[in-house]
Design a protein around this motif. Structure first.
Motif, short mmCIF file in Angstrom:
data_model
loop_
_atom_site.label_atom_id
_atom_site.label_comp_id
_atom_site.label_asym_id
_atom_site.label_seq_id
_atom_site.Cartn_x
_atom_site.Cartn_y
_atom_site.Cartn_z
N TYR A 1 0.83 -1.20 0.00
CA TYR A 1 0.00 0.00 0.00
C TYR A 1 0.87 1.25 0.00
N ALA A 2 0.46 2.25 -0.77
CA ALA A 2 0.99 3.60 -0.63
C ALA A 2 0.13 4.35 0.37
N VAL A 3 0.78 5.13 1.21
CA VAL A 3 0.07 5.84 2.27
C VAL A 3 0.39 7.34 2.17
N LEU A 4 -0.64 8.17 2.31
CA LEU A 4 -0.45 9.62 2.42
C LEU A 4 -1.34 10.12 3.55
N GLU A 5 -0.70 10.79 4.53
CA GLU A 5 -1.43 11.25 5.69
C GLU A 5 -1.20 12.74 5.93
N GLY A 6 -2.20 13.38 6.52
CA GLY A 6 -2.08 14.77 6.94
C GLY A 6 -2.44 14.89 8.40
N ASN A 7 -1.67 15.71 9.13
CA ASN A 7 -1.90 15.91 10.56
C ASN A 7 -1.89 17.41 10.84
N LEU A 8 -3.05 17.95 11.17
CA LEU A 8 -3.18 19.36 11.53
C LEU A 8 -3.24 19.44 13.05
N ILE A 9 -2.23 20.07 13.66
CA ILE A 9 -2.08 20.02 15.11
C ILE A 9 -1.99 21.45 15.66
N TYR A 10 -2.87 21.74 16.60
CA TYR A 10 -2.82 23.03 17.31
C TYR A 10 -2.41 22.75 18.75
N MET A 11 -1.43 23.52 19.22
CA MET A 11 -0.97 23.38 20.60
C MET A 11 -1.04 24.73 21.29
N ASP A 12 -1.71 24.77 22.43
CA ASP A 12 -1.83 26.00 23.20
C ASP A 12 -0.46 26.35 23.81
N GLN A 13 -0.34 27.56 24.32
CA GLN A 13 0.92 27.99 24.92
C GLN A 13 1.18 27.23 26.22
N ASN A 14 2.46 26.94 26.47
CA ASN A 14 2.86 26.35 27.73
C ASN A 14 2.72 27.39 28.85
N LYS A 15 2.68 26.88 30.09
CA LYS A 15 2.65 27.77 31.24
C LYS A 15 3.79 27.42 32.19
N ASN A 16 4.50 28.44 32.65
CA ASN A 16 5.54 28.31 33.66
C ASN A 16 5.10 29.08 34.90
N GLY B 1 2.26 29.13 36.15
CA GLY B 1 0.96 29.69 35.88
C GLY B 1 0.94 30.82 34.87
N ILE B 2 2.09 31.20 34.33
CA ILE B 2 2.19 32.30 33.37
C ILE B 2 2.44 31.73 31.98
N GLN B 3 1.64 32.15 31.00
CA GLN B 3 1.79 31.64 29.64
C GLN B 3 3.13 32.06 29.04
N ASN B 4 3.74 31.10 28.33
CA ASN B 4 5.01 31.36 27.64
C ASN B 4 4.69 31.78 26.21
N PRO B 5 4.95 33.04 25.82
CA PRO B 5 4.60 33.50 24.47
C PRO B 5 5.45 32.87 23.38
N ASN B 6 6.50 32.17 23.75
CA ASN B 6 7.39 31.52 22.78
C ASN B 6 7.13 30.02 22.72
#
Length: 301
Positions: free
Chosen positions: A227-242, A244-249
């Protein structure tokens, strides 16, 4: 290892890396709705090499992670299956700090995952099947999250484990014919706090097309199928917190495309693919993915 497994499927995902138990094709980077035969086991071993670089921060960060992901599934009934995932990880980060090049690394057992999947829709006619199955589970803090080196405590991205218990849920649909198979999945994972750090929650949409290349026509006595396989993965990840403060990077949206191949028999599958980021809309100086290489096998017994 939480982020590594779930994002790659991987992971993760991660996680959700098991295929069907009857020699059908299956997605490489996520789950399928095809059944696990009642009172049968499925075992999958997936080897994953994850490379991140192209650092916009100026610190010349280069991150490599390798995982050997072991997955065991069991068909409780014809509709309900249970799965366990346990990775062994080896993670490293090279970074330039105060004019010095530093290498930081750790290895060991990562965080285990347990989940169940139940078929709620099944529509079968000769040569075709359509199935829909929700799933729910939790990632458990089985990996070490307090590793240190000569520079102090390792950052969360290098720790083998996360220290947190993180629930997830989703739904997967599969449409299969004699010539091809299409799988789609929606999922959401809630990452919780540990050691004053909280990885951002992860939402993803996955799609996979598997098309039979060989044999071109179906005949009796064929030992296997390519079989030939082609996949797509659309991934959204929220900001990390250190603390309790969100990391903008941190956090953002990534779209992966994964070309691959599978050789499928009735009892086992050998497969491989390369996950390539085609869109990366990340926050601030978040480290970009370069590629993820996946190779593995699965068999049922």
């Amino acid at each position: 290892m939480k982020q590594f497994i779930f994002l790659s499927g991987a992971a993760g995902l991660f996680l959700l890396l098991i295929g069907s138990g009857t020699g059908w094709s299956a997605p490489i980077t996520f789950n399928t709705a095809l059944p696990v035969a009642e009172q049968e086991f499925i075992f999958r071993e997936l080897f994953v090499l994850d490379q991140s670089g192209d650092d916009p921060s100026g610190a010349e960060r280069d991150r490599k992670a390798f995982a050997a992901v072991s997955v065991l599934g069991y068909g409780v009934t014809r509709d309900f299956a249970l799965f366990g995932v346990l990775p062994y990880v080896d993670k490293g980060l090279d970074i330039t700090s105060m004019g010095q090049r530093r290498s930081r690394d750790a290895n060991g057992i990562g965080d285990a995952t347990l989940f169940g999947r139940y078929t709620v829709i099944e529509d079968n006619i000769p040569g075709r099947t359509f199935r829909v199955a929700p799933f729910v589970g939790v990632e458990l803090p089985t990996g070490d999250d307090e590793e240190t080196d000569a520079f102090g405590r390792l950052p969360p991205s290098v720790q083998p484990g996360s220290g947190s218990a993180d629930p997830f849920a989703g739904i997967v649909a599969t449409y299969q014919t004699l010539d091809f198979q299409v799988d789609t999945q929606l999922s959401y994972k809630v990452n919780t706090e540990a050691n004053d750090f909280e990885l951002g929650d992860i939402a993803r949409f996955d799609a996979s097309l598997q098309h039979r290349l060989l044999p071109a026509t179906l005949e009796s006595g064929v030992p296997g199928f390519l079989y030939a396989v082609l996949e797509g993965n659309l991934i959204y990840m929220d900001q990390n917190k250190n603390n309790g403060i969100q990391n903008p990077n941190s956090g953002g949206t990534t779209l992966f495309l994964t070309p691959g191949l599978q050789y499928v028999t009735r009892r086992w599958i050998v497969e491989g693919g390369v996950q390539l980021p085609v869109i990366q809309d990340l926050n601030g100086t978040a480290l970009e993915k370069e590629y993820i290489v996946l190779f593995g096998f699965r068999f049922n017994f």
